[in-house]
Every structure is written in structure tokens, then in C-alpha cells.
Design a protein around this motif. Structure first.
Motif, mmCIF file in Angstrom:
data_model
loop_
_atom_site.group_PDB
_atom_site.id
_atom_site.type_symbol
_atom_site.label_atom_id
_atom_site.label_comp_id
_atom_site.label_asym_id
_atom_site.label_seq_id
_atom_site.Cartn_x
_atom_site.Cartn_y
_atom_site.Cartn_z
ATOM 1 N N HIS A 121 61.995 45.810 30.885
ATOM 2 C CA HIS A 121 60.892 45.376 30.029
ATOM 3 C C HIS A 121 61.043 43.917 29.611
ATOM 4 N N ASP A 122 59.942 43.192 29.733
ATOM 5 C CA ASP A 122 59.866 41.812 29.273
ATOM 6 C C ASP A 122 59.068 41.794 27.975
ATOM 7 N N PRO A 123 59.673 41.422 26.849
ATOM 8 C CA PRO A 123 58.952 41.432 25.561
ATOM 9 C C PRO A 123 57.693 40.574 25.570
ATOM 10 N N ALA A 124 57.650 39.576 26.440
ATOM 11 C CA ALA A 124 56.486 38.696 26.483
ATOM 12 C C ALA A 124 55.335 39.295 27.292
ATOM 13 N N PHE A 125 55.584 40.426 27.953
ATOM 14 C CA PHE A 125 54.559 41.040 28.787
ATOM 15 C C PHE A 125 53.924 42.206 28.050
ATOM 16 N N ASP A 126 52.659 42.065 27.691
ATOM 17 C CA ASP A 126 51.882 43.117 27.040
ATOM 18 C C ASP A 126 50.881 43.643 28.054
ATOM 19 N N PHE A 127 51.198 44.786 28.660
ATOM 20 C CA PHE A 127 50.356 45.280 29.744
ATOM 21 C C PHE A 127 48.943 45.585 29.280
ATOM 22 N N GLU A 128 48.791 46.164 28.100
ATOM 23 C CA GLU A 128 47.456 46.512 27.627
ATOM 24 C C GLU A 128 46.597 45.262 27.487
ATOM 25 N N ALA A 129 47.165 44.194 26.942
ATOM 26 C CA ALA A 129 46.416 42.942 26.798
ATOM 27 C C ALA A 129 46.113 42.339 28.161
ATOM 28 N N GLU A 130 47.097 42.390 29.057
ATOM 29 C CA GLU A 130 46.892 41.838 30.398
ATOM 30 C C GLU A 130 45.816 42.638 31.136
ATOM 31 N N LEU A 131 45.831 43.955 30.956
ATOM 32 C CA LEU A 131 44.841 44.803 31.617
ATOM 33 C C LEU A 131 43.440 44.503 31.089
ATOM 34 N N GLU A 132 43.323 44.296 29.796
ATOM 35 C CA GLU A 132 42.010 43.977 29.223
ATOM 36 C C GLU A 132 41.491 42.656 29.759
ATOM 37 N N THR A 133 42.374 41.667 29.822
ATOM 38 C CA THR A 133 41.976 40.364 30.382
ATOM 39 C C THR A 133 41.542 40.506 31.837
ATOM 40 N N PHE A 134 42.278 41.307 32.592
ATOM 41 C CA PHE A 134 41.952 41.547 33.996
ATOM 42 C C PHE A 134 40.589 42.224 34.136
ATOM 43 N N ILE A 135 40.332 43.214 33.294
ATOM 44 C CA ILE A 135 39.055 43.932 33.366
ATOM 45 C C ILE A 135 37.899 43.012 33.028
ATOM 46 N N ILE A 136 38.060 42.191 31.986
ATOM 47 C CA ILE A 136 36.996 41.251 31.609
ATOM 48 C C ILE A 136 36.723 40.280 32.750
ATOM 49 N N ARG A 137 37.785 39.798 33.377
ATOM 50 C CA ARG A 137 37.613 38.879 34.496
ATOM 51 C C ARG A 137 36.884 39.562 35.640
ATOM 52 N N GLY A 138 37.258 40.805 35.913
ATOM 53 C CA GLY A 138 36.602 41.536 36.991
ATOM 54 C C GLY A 138 35.140 41.773 36.718
ATOM 55 N N GLU A 139 34.812 42.089 35.473
ATOM 56 C CA GLU A 139 33.417 42.346 35.127
ATOM 57 C C GLU A 139 32.583 41.076 35.225
ATOM 58 N N ARG A 140 33.186 39.937 34.934
ATOM 59 C CA ARG A 140 32.435 38.678 34.982
ATOM 60 C C ARG A 140 32.160 38.219 36.398
ATOM 61 N N THR A 141 33.040 38.530 37.308
ATOM 62 C CA THR A 141 32.820 38.113 38.694
ATOM 63 C C THR A 141 32.019 39.135 39.484
ATOM 64 N N ALA A 142 31.867 40.333 38.927
ATOM 65 C CA ALA A 142 31.151 41.384 39.650
ATOM 66 C C ALA A 142 29.646 41.123 39.630
ATOM 67 N N PHE A 143 28.960 41.708 40.588
ATOM 68 C CA PHE A 143 27.500 41.668 40.575
ATOM 69 C C PHE A 143 26.990 42.430 39.357
ATOM 70 N N GLY A 144 25.826 41.995 38.858
ATOM 71 C CA GLY A 144 25.180 42.735 37.793
ATOM 72 C C GLY A 144 24.645 44.059 38.303
ATOM 73 N N PRO A 145 24.269 44.964 37.398
ATOM 74 C CA PRO A 145 23.785 46.297 37.819
ATOM 75 C C PRO A 145 22.596 46.232 38.773
ATOM 76 N N SER A 146 21.667 45.293 38.530
ATOM 77 C CA SER A 146 20.476 45.216 39.379
ATOM 78 C C SER A 146 20.840 44.761 40.783
ATOM 79 N N THR A 147 21.635 43.680 40.881
ATOM 80 C CA THR A 147 22.043 43.166 42.188
ATOM 81 C C THR A 147 22.867 44.201 42.943
ATOM 82 N N GLN A 148 23.799 44.852 42.223
ATOM 83 C CA GLN A 148 24.660 45.834 42.875
ATOM 84 C C GLN A 148 23.857 47.002 43.416
ATOM 85 N N ALA A 149 22.826 47.409 42.685
ATOM 86 C CA ALA A 149 22.001 48.528 43.150
ATOM 87 C C ALA A 149 21.314 48.189 44.466
#
Length: 939
Positions: A148-176
Motif C-alpha cells: 500500500h502506498d499512502p499517497a494512493f487513494d483508489f476511490e479518488a483516482e477511480l472517481e477522477t477516471f470516471i469523470i474523465r471517461g464521461e467527458r470524452t464519451a459521446f453524449g446519449p443522443s450521439t451514442q444512440a
């Protein structure tokens, strides 16, 4: 075992690569990470305490992974039995992508040959930035589970990753829309980082940006953006609309409201998403306050004041003139439970995983702003008060999804008259996709009777309220969009022919393109010389890679794609397209070995077989039956195989090809007779004569065996792509190796009585075939010469990234066919020192000379133009000179300058500023002499 008795977090990424098409690892796009386990090579998962438990706690979705076991939970079994951490990283990267809605399941992990502890981790991706980020986070998580690395917060990193993924993803209309297109086998290309997408290829392409399409009228969009004009046009068509007018001043808004009659609505003239819309204003003070809010959202400062129509808010979606869906939009609200404050109720509502920021998810989080607080106050509550159980507290007045509202599907409930009104409104405005906003007491009753009205018409309406209604059944509204863009039976793909092989790719590609140009097709071609669109060179560079292929598919004029596919592009990014209708493999010979991990011919064949694997079931693979490695590729082809062969009847290859034809297959063969060699197309039991080889200009009377073979491959590919025998025959008869049709490939120039051949031969197999042509040509020249045998002078070179042994072999082969060998070097040395390549080639020549071959002299002249001048200077009229070029335009300009010396006033150095090669596509330029002026890796 290593000296370390405990595992350490040593896992690291050595390199990463993104494959954007079929590649050596998989038929579909993939990411390759080369990871180094370090000391962890000695610690599979069962030897790391708590690893499996910790991993499944953080990513419980891994329990569903089947892995190689083929059943749910198979990966967990592998973890418990003990698997290596490179394999774990693969599964974690896939699961992380699942967290952002990318349903990726394909992956594999393979050891790097000859390197202990290093692995190739391959996994699928939807968005390459998200995929790469998933790989990096996977490695960090695995290391953290080891120690374990005390500087690594997986939950925070996962949230940042999800937000990044949602921003680069197509919107619901385009994806449909994209999902519907993919389900119909319509290809798509993302044109920017937002929602601009091309559907289809070449001349068949259509573009969308969210829900605006290539068919959307710009005038109609402008009309819909002007709400006052929209209502005026609808009123003139007899459609029910509220009374309205636009103003610039608050005092004018008050006067207009009093004249119209309270209550009224104020909204920006050119607003969208419900921003700045204030409803149910009942006095002058409220109008002034609402005017300020609306004007702030208006780009041109105009605000509409209109009569307030009471009722429910309905969105009618009209696509191509027909109603596709109807949704009731309910404003953002909460319902009291008797114990929670309004603020707590909002927080609980926003915790719904379906809610996100903006258009990231199917619902939008409710935003508490001053307008919301004021609205709650108007209902008699404060944000920290507890409303009675069951009481609905509105937080916005408008029902827009973008302000936190919900939707209820009402598609099947609408009255036919209301449907007709909505469809007529879309026609009046002129939109192919329109969102008609109805205010009506009940959509099931005619609005003309109940007092409802159309309050707005929207261009580019959002689809998510229809595809993901909060209540009711989802409507598959992308279907009518695709039906409109690509009516049933209309094509979306253009034919793609891909040619690969060690030698002959460019000439064969040009032959095929020439055949189809003769038919009238607009051909887009990529080759090592550049990108050609309808006979026009638009980019001069080595364009045999995937990005050049994508450029062709994006061109709206192209209706036929001809791709030269090089080994480097496949290894770098994969193919630049999804599949090819015809895949041609000419040969697999020793060249480029020792580069990018390709050390053997078998490995090189695996790379080139990617083109064969990209052939669909209804496609064709055109394969050289004379090459054992190419012949073996038939097992990788999902479609049908077309053979071409130079073998003679009675040989094992001929018998195999003949048997293939008797079973209904196709082949192109050579039938020899006293009259010459005839190219014959065989299909089943039919044999169709195509052309005498000696009558094809590119074969030099049949002497250029390599072009005989190239012509056969081109004929087979063209026939498979649908060309008639007549068109193929005409194309091959009119194709020659002159500089304008085939620059740098077997071009013949007469220079002061000397025959000069300019060719691109740069490896041992290519020079061996060129040498065969030189021997046959020399015999012809000997017969015509008054002095007997002519001298043969060869100017040769190769790229600096070849192996030393390959360079020596090149020199040895040259020594067998030339009397004098002049060794030069390319401008780009590719990591070698100046003169190093030439010395190695010359060494090969001298070694062969010691064995009594033809060559009697070898010289080194490093500069290409100087070497060309030297060859001409030391030759005599009637001699044969072969120049193997790097910068063909410069060399051709130099050769043709000799023809101008006899002109009055001409000087020897005129060639430096004049180029008699008149086609501007092939004029020598900075790109020919400056290796830094182009970047082949980009193509």
C-alpha cells in the motif's frame, strides 16, 4: 527465485501502443502495454497475502470475468490458483472501462519473447484516452495491492477516471445514433473530440453532430433559434401558438405583458435548454425580474414576452416529417417524506447513479441556485424545512432534462390531431429532426379544443428523454434517423482493396487503381509516394500507413479505395479501417527483419496476414500460390481465396491451383505457348484469356517478370472487386511504367544514347528480380549494338535500418548482374553514420567479385545525384544504366536535363532550377531532398 523473499510494487509500463484497426493481436482495435514485473515475476497472485481479496473488494465486477475458463468466475479461479500480475492488469483495465460504460471484454496477455518478466498486455478499448488511462490506473492499483502506498487513494483516482471517461464519451443522443449505425454495419469515424461523427465512407458519407445531420438545413436552424420568427411562421400556417413579441427593455416588456394579459412568460429570443425561461409572471415587478434573467441568457439582447399557456409540458420529436416519440417533461422536484428537509431530499435525488453533470448521464443532477431557492419560497418552504409527506416541491418551472427534470413516455397516448400539428410544425420550419414543445392540459385530447399551444421548435433536440425515460418504455428513435440518412438498400461503404507484400506493392496498387479509373470510378489511393485522390497527388510522403487510409475514407469524392499497406503501419497502429473487400498478398521476403521485434520470415508473414484476416465472409483474398508463406495464409481468410501463379502445368503448385478451380474457385494463371505467355482467368471450369504478357507495356515485352506477376495479381484483385474482363484488359494494356503513371518504378529514359532504368529496388529480393530484368534487357541491347555486348552500370543503395548481412547480400546480388556497381546512400541514414551503409554494400560486392561474378569494379559516391551523374559520365552510348532511387523526382529531373543541353543557350547547371518532368505532382521539391520535410510515421 530472486534474492528478495517478499514481493515489492515493481510492476511498471515499459511502452504502450494504440492499434486503431485490425492488428497483429486482434481483429479489432486494441491497446498494447509492455509491462515489466520486476521481482513480481516470482510472485503470482496466490503468493501475495490478501491480494485477491483486496482486488475483488475494490473491483467486485471482476467476479463476472470468465477468463480462459469460459464461465463466470473463471478469473477468480485463476487468481486463487495463482496467475501473474501482467494478466491481472489486463482484467483490471477492462473492468475499469466497464465503470465508465464501455463494455470491453476482449484481452490477452503474452510473454515478451526472450525477456524474463516482461509481458504484452492486450485489451480492447472504445476511447483510446480512456483505454490508456485504464491501463495506467490498473498498474497503479496492482502495485498498491502488493504494498500500500499512502499517497494512493483508489476511490479518488477511480472517481477522477470516471469523470474523465464521461467527458470524452459521446453524449446519449450521439451514442444512440452510432449504436444503431453499427448494428446495421454502417462504419463511423469520429472527426473531433466532441460529437462530430462521419457515418459511412467516401462518397456515401453522412455527418452528424449530436442530432444535427448532413440533411439539416442551416436556414431552418436559424429560424428555430429565433423564437419570435418561429411562432410567427407557425401562426401563419394556422397552428396553435401563444401571443408573443420581442423587446429589448424591461419597461417595454411590462407594457407588452399588460397588453397581452397576465400571466405571461419571458424567455430569451435565442436561448436553449430552458435557460432563462421564466413562467407564470403575474405582475410588473415579476416581469422586470424575469426580464433581467432572460436577457442575461440572450445572445442578442432580445427577450420574448408571450402569453402563458397552462398545462403539462410535452416534447414531440419529429424525424423526417414523422413523429418518432413524445415525452412528458416534469420539472425538477422532490417529494416530501415527512422527515427529510428539502436540501436532504435533493441530495438523495442527486445520489441516483443515473444522474450526472450536464449531459454525461441519462439524468442531470438538480442544481440549487437562487432561482430554485426563490421558487421553493414561493411554495411556502425554506430549503432546511421538512415538507409534508407526499407533497411535491418544484425546484424549476421548466421541464427540461438539462435542469434536472424527468421524462414520462407518452408516445402511444397522443391524439392523432396533436401528432399532425407537431409534424406540420416541423415541416413549416424545415427541420429534418425537430423537437416540438407543446403545452397542453392533456396530450390525449386535441389541443385546439383544450387550449394548448406550441411554445417552441428546437433544432438538435436531445434524445435522452426518449431513449431513457424515467417512466415508461424507451423509444428507439435512432432507427428513423439512420433510415433517413441511409434508406434501406442504400450503400454506406465503398469498396476497399488492400495490397501488401515485400515487393511490388506500389506497382500493383497503381495497376488496380488505373483499371478502376478507366471504369470511371473516383479512386482514392495510398502508397509510399503519397495520397492520390482521383488522379491528383494531395500529399507527398510515405503514405502506406493507417492514417492515410482514414484520410481517403473521409474524402467525399472517393467511391473506390486502393490501399498499399506496409508492414510498419500494421505494427505501429494496425490497419486504418475495419475491413477490406479484397486483400492482396504478393510475397513475403527477407526485408525489414530485425525491426520492431520481427526477426524471422514467419513473423513477418504473421504481420502481413493481418490484411487477409481483415477480409470479410463475402470478400476475397488474392494470394501468391508460388510463395509458401503466402499460400499458408489461406487458413486465415474468412472469405474466398483467389490464387495467382507463375508455375507451369504439372508442378505441385499448378495442380493445387487447378484443383481449387475445379471445385469452383478462382485463379489467375500463365499459359505458355510458342506465341507467348497468356494471362488466363479461371473460375470453376471456365478459362478466360485476358492478355498476352508481351503486349502489356509494363512488362517490357514480357522481360519484366516482376510486372507480369504484378499484373496477374492486379487482374485477380480487379476481377474479385467486380471489374469485367474487358475493363481489366483495357486497364492493363494502357498502364505503362512511364514516370507519370508509375513514378520511380521501372521508368525507362533515353539519355544521350544510353538506356537508363530508374527503379525503387532497395532490398535483396527486389534487386534479384530487377537483375533478372537487366539480364534480359541487356541481351536485347546486345543484339542491337554495333559494338557487341553493352556495359551494365548499377547505382544501388538501401535503408540504414536494414541488418548488416542484408546490406552485404544486396551488394553480392548487384555484383551478379552489373559490370560496374556504384554505391550511394539515402538522405536519411536511419541511425547509421555517413558512409557506413555504402561500405557494407561495397563489401558485399567485393566478396562476390572474389568469387568470379560479373562485376569488375565497385565505386562509392554517396550523394544520389552525384552518383547518377558519375554513372552517365563513365558510360558510353548504347550502355545500360540502372539507378535505384531514393528521391525519384530529383533523379528524373537530373536525367531529363541532359536532353536540354543541346538547346541553344542551355547550360549544364540548368537542371538545378528547371525540371522537364512537367506534371506538378512529381516536380522535385523540398520534400524530395529534405528528410525532415515529411513525417512518414504520420501516414
Amino acid at each position: 527465485m530472486t534474492d528478495s523473499a517478499t514481493p515489492r510494487p515493481d510492476l511498471r509500463i515499459v511502452s504502450s501502443r494504440v492499434y486503431r484497426g485490425p492488428n497483429v493481436w486482434h481483429y479489432e482495435p486494441a491497446i498494447q502495454l509492455v509491462v515489466d514485473l520486476g521481482v513480481l515475476e516470482d510472485f503470482p497472485t496466490n503468493l501475495i497475502p490478501g491480494f485477491t481479496e483486496g482486488l475483488l473488494e475494490r473491483l467486485p465486477g471482476l467476479r463476472n470475468h470468465t477468463c480462459s475458463r469460459g464461465r463466470r468466475g473463471g478469473f477468480v479461479e485463476r487468481l486463487e490458483e495463482g496467475t501473474w500480475l501482467g494478466h491481472v492488469s489486463e482484467h483490471v483495465a477492462l473492468q475499469l472501462q466497464q465503470a465508465v460504460g464501455h463494455d470491453m471484454r476482449r484481452g490477452k496477455t503474452r510473454g515478451v519473447k526472450g525477456v524474463r518478466g516482461q509481458y504484452n498486455v492486450i485489451f480492447a478499448y472504445s476511447d483510446e484516452k480512456v483505454g490508456l488511462a485504464a491501463g495506467e490506473l490498473a498498474v497503479r492499483l496492482v502495485n498498491d495491492l502488493v504494498e500500500h502506498d499512502p499517497a494512493f487513494d483508489f476511490e479518488a483516482e477511480l472517481e477522477t477516471f470516471i469523470i474523465r471517461g464521461e467527458r470524452t464519451a459521446f453524449g446519449p443522443s450521439t451514442q444512440a445514433i452510432i449504436d444503431e449505425a453499427v448494428s446495421r454495419d454502417i462504419p463511423f469515424i469520429r472527426l473531433n473530440s466532441s460529437s462530430l461523427v462521419q457515418l459511412g465512407q467516401g462518397v456515401h458519407q453522412k455527418r452528424i453532430r449530436a442530432t444535427m445531420t448532413s440533411n439539416t438545413s442551416s436556414v431552418a436552424v436559424d429560424i428555430a433559434s429565433n423564437k419570435e420568427l418561429t411562432l410567427t411562421l407557425l401562426a401563419s400556417a394556422g397552428l396553435p401558438v401563444p401571443r408573443s413579441a420581442s423587446v429589448r427593455e424591461a419597461d417595454d416588456a411590462v407594457r407588452l405583458a399588460e397588453r397581452t394579459g397576465y400571466p405571461v412568460v419571458v424567455k430569451p429570443l435565442d436561448g436553449n435548454h430552458g435557460r432563462g425561461v421564466i413562467l407564470d409572471l403575474n405582475d410588473a415587478e415579476a416581469v422586470r425580474a424575469g426580464f433581467a434573467v432572460a436577457q442575461e441568457e440572450s445572445r442578442n439582447g432580445l427577450v420574448i414576452v408571450e402569453s402563458y399557456v397552462t398545462g403539462k409540458d410535452y416534447r414531440c420529436l419529429v424525424i423526417d416529417g414523422k413523429i418518432a416519440a413524445i415525452a412528458e417533461r416534469v420539472p425538477a422536484h422532490v417529494v416530501g417524506d415527512g422527515t427529510s428537509t428539502i436540501t436532504e431530499l435533493v441530495d438523495r435525488t442527486n445520489a441516483d447513479p443515473r444522474r450526472g453533470v450536464g449531459h454525461e448521464k441519462v439524468l442531470t443532477k438538480i442544481k440549487i441556485d437562487r432561482a430554485a431557492v426563490d421558487l421553493v419560497a414561493q411554495q411556502g418552504f425554506g430549503m432546511d424545512e421538512v415538507p409534508p409527506a407526499g407533497e411535491m416541491i418544484k425546484l424549476t418551472l421548466t421541464g427540461n432534462m438539462s435542469t434536472g427534470g424527468i421524462s414520462i413516455d407518452r408516445t402511444l397516448e397522443a391524439h392523432p390531431e396533436n401528432i399532425e400539428i407537431a409534424e406540420e410544425a416541423a415541416r413549416v420550419i424545415g427541420l429534418d429532426i425537430a423537437g416540438i414543445d407543446f403545452i397542453a392540459p392533456d396530450i390525449t385530447q386535441p389541443v385546439r379544443e383544450t387550449g394548448g399551444a406550441i411554445c417552441e421548435v428546437n433544432a438538435a433536440p436531445g434524445f435522452r428523454m426518449h431513449t431513457h425515460p424515467t417512466v415508461g418504455d424507451p423509444q428507439y428513435i435512432a432507427k428513423p434517423v439512420i433510415d433517413m440518412l441511409f434508406p434501406p438498400g442504400s450503400p454506406s461503404r465503398i469498396p476497399i482493396v488492400a495490397v501488401t507484400g515485400t515487393n511490388g506493392k506500389t506497382t500493383t496498387s497503381r495497376m488496380i487503381a488505373h483499371i478502376f479509373k478507366g471504369i470511371g470510378r473516383k479512386v482514392g489511393m495510398t502508397s509510399t509516394d503519397g495520397v492520390v485522390i482521383d488522379e491528383r497527388l494531395v500529399i507527398r510522403a510515405d503514405a502506406s500507413g493507417p492514417r492515410s487510409a482514414k484520410m481517403v475514407l473521409q474524402n467525399p469524392r472517393v467511391d473506390f479505395a486502393m490501399f498499399e499497406v506496409a508492414r510498419g503501419g500494421i505494427l505501429r497502429e494496425g490497419l486504418g479501417y475495419e475491413r477490406n473487400d479484397v486483400g492482396v498478398v504478393l510475397n513475403v521476403q527477407p526485408d525489414h527483419l530485425g525491426l520492431r521485434g520481427i526477426d524471422t520470415l514467419e513473423q513477418l508473414a504473421d504481420v502481413k496476414a493481418v490484411v487477409v484476416e481483415a477480409v470479410p465472409r463475402n470478400g476475397y483474398a488474392v494470394l501468391n500460390a508460388d510463395d509458401p508463406l503466402v499460400r499458408a495464409m489461406r487458413r486465415r481468410c474468412s472469405g474466398r481465396v483467389v490464387w495467382f501463379t507463375l508455375s507451369e502445368p504439372g508442378s505441385e503448385v499448378w495442380e493445387s491451383v487447378d484443383d481449387h478451380c475445379r471445385r469452383g474457385g478462382r485463379a489467375v494463371v500463365l499459359e505458355r505457348s510458342e506465341l507467348g505467355d497468356m494471362i488466363v482467368v479461371k473460375e470453376g471450369r471456365r478459362a478466360m484469356q485476358l492478355a498476352w504478357t508481351h503486349l502489356l507495356p509494363a512488362t517490357f515485352g514480357g522481360r519484366a517478370t516482376m510486372n507480369v506477376q504484378n499484373a496477374m495479381a492486379a487482374a485477380a484483385a480487379a476481377f474479385a472487386a467486380g471489374a469485367s474482363l474487358h475493363d481489366i484488359r483495357q486497364g492493363l494494356r494502357s498502364f505503362s511504367t512511364n514516370y507519370y503513371l508509375s513514378p520511380g518504378r521501372l521508368n525507362e529514359v533515353q539519355v544521350e544514347g544510353r538506356t537508363v532504368i530508374v527503379d525503387y529496388a532497395h532490398n535483396a529480393p527486389g534487386l534479384r528480380m530487377l537483375g533478372d530484368f537487366v539480364d534480359k534487357t541487356a541481351v536485347t541491347l546486345d543484339k542491337a549494338s554495333e559494338l557487341g555486348k553493352v556495359s551494365r552500370i548499377g547505382v544501388i543503395a538501401t535503408a540504414g535500418d536494414r541488418r548488416d548481412s542484408d546490406m552485404r547480400e544486396l551488394g553480392a546480388i548487384a555484383a551478379q548482374h552489373f559490370d560496374v556497381v556504384i554505391v550511394r546512400e539515402d538522405v536519411s541514414l536511419r541511425g547509421r553514420q555517413r558512409g557506413e551503409v555504402a561500405d557494407l554494400i561495397a563489401e558485399g560486392v567485393r566478396t562476390a567479385m572474389g568469387e568470379g561474378v560479373r562485376a569488375k569494379q565497385v565505386e562509392i559516391v554517396l550523394d544520389e545525384l552525384e552518383a547518377t551523374r558519375h554513372a552517365i559520365a563513365r558510360s558510353n552510348p548504347g550502355d545500360l544504366i540502372v539507378v535505384c532511387v531514393d528521391q525519384h523526382a530529383s533523379v528524373m529531373s537530373e536525367l531529363e536535363s541532359y536532353g536540354r543541353q543541346a538547346q541553344p543557350g542551355a547550360r549544364r547547371d540548368d537542371h538545378a532550377s528547371t525540371n522537364s518532368v512537367s506534371d506538378p505532382d512529381f516536380v522535385a521539391s523540398a520534400a524530395d531532398s529534405d528528410p525532415g520535410s515529411t513525417e512518414p510515421a504520420l501516414f
